[in-house]
Design a protein around this motif. Structure first.
Motif: not given
Length: 337
Positions: A287-288, A291-292, A298-299
């Motif tokens: 997930r993280r 995110m980058y 946008w998540e």
């Protein structure tokens, strides 16, 4: 661009380094399995508990050294205990061969008999380890935990995410490279190594050439015990020691050996890294990282984790089944299972 570097830092810290260290440990374990299978012609199910036995000896000797005030500074004292653990494990393995396997080898028993005997040795080793050191988790690291920490990496680079390199990871990678190079030199260059390869390729022709089969068997067990001990200690330094964990490691180790091709040392190394990276990549929460890499604001929903870490060993099982169904000789064309 900074977001890409942050994503790379997370990937390196949580996927690349752990998988590389774990893959090195599996590769060393799989090398022992593939040597026994290639030369003695049977699958040694006691290999995982041999790793546990050797690690237990290393822990006990490390505790004694620590009680005497012996230390290696920033390095774990367990490094001093490894030679003793290797010698004790070699002694136990050679006794097992003399009391268990040798009789059936003389009688030319089928491979399934040796496999069943190895299961018996496995349970014996498991009981000995649990009786002596207990079933709980043990730790024996007294050196520096990190070569550099996440905070130090952040201060140096200015990135939001950081990379930490643990001492155990660096030791694992360096030790694995040195052992693999030494083993391949031994098998390819030394007279004994050439005898072992000749015995593995054609036992009858090797005997006609004057090769002593008992000496080949002896050296095989010595190498397998040494590899098992070193792999077990490195795994224990990196992740802690619990006897049942080493029993569970038998599945990914055999998966690594079979993926590369049983009887192929190069295949065992490749298989170890394939299994390790598959397990880590499929059980990591992405997930993280995304995110980058995704557009601003946008998540993604959820953890973006394909499998829970509880199913890590299921990945090894699926890989093992697929290889057996599609290519039983492995990627490097070892002996068919």
């Amino acid at each position: 661009m900074e977001d890409i570097f942050n994503a790379l830092a997370m990937f390196t810290n949580f996927v690349l380094l752990p998988a590389a260290a774990y893959g090195s440990q599996l590769a060393l374990g799989a090398l022992g399995v593939t040597l026994v299978y290639g030369i003695l012609r049977f699958s040694n199910f006691a290999h995982g508990d041999t790793m546990a036995f050797g690690t237990m000896i290393a822990i006990l000797f490390t505790w004694w050294l620590q009680s005497q005030g012996v230390s290696l500074g920033f390095l774990p004292t367990a490094l001093l205990a490894i030679p003793v653990a290797v010698l004790v494990t070699i002694g136990f393995v050679l006794l097992s061969d003399r009391w268990v396997y040798r009789y059936h080898r003389v009688k030319k028993a089928p491979a399934v008999v040796f496999l069943i005997c190895s299961v018996g040795v496995m349970f014996l080793l498991n009981g000995i380890v649990r009786f002596i050191i207990g079933p709980g988790e043990q730790h024996f690291t007294d050196g520096e935990r990190f070569i550099f920490t996440v905070a130090q990496f952040r201060d140096f680079t200015g990135l939001e995410q950081g990379i930490a390199l643990r001492t155990s990871q660096a030791l694992t990678l360096v030790t694995a490279v040195l052992i693999v190079l030494a083993l391949f030199w031994f098998l390819e260059r030394s007279r004994t190594g050439k005898s072992m390869r000749a015995y593995s390729d054609n036992e009858n022709l090797a005997l006609l050439s004057g090769i002593n089969p008992e000496r080949v068997v002896l050296i095989t067990w010595v190498l397998a015990a040494a590899l098992a001990t070193v792999a077990g200690v490195l795994y224990g330094l990196d992740k802690g020691f619990r006897p049942f964990t080493y029993f569970q490691l038998l599945l990914p180790i055999f998966a690594a050996a079979i993926v590369g091709g049983l009887g192929s040392p190069l295949g065992a190394i490749a298989g170890g890294f394939i299994v390790a990276f598959s397990e880590v990549l499929l059980t990591y929460a992405w997930r993280r990282v995304f995110m980058y890499l995704g557009p601003e604001g946008w998540e993604p929903e959820g953890l973006m984790q394909l499998l829970s870490t509880d199913y890590k060993f299921a990945v090894s099982f699926v890989i093992l089944v697929l290889v057996l169904l599609i290519r039983p000789t492995g990627l490097f064309g070892g002996k068919s299972v």
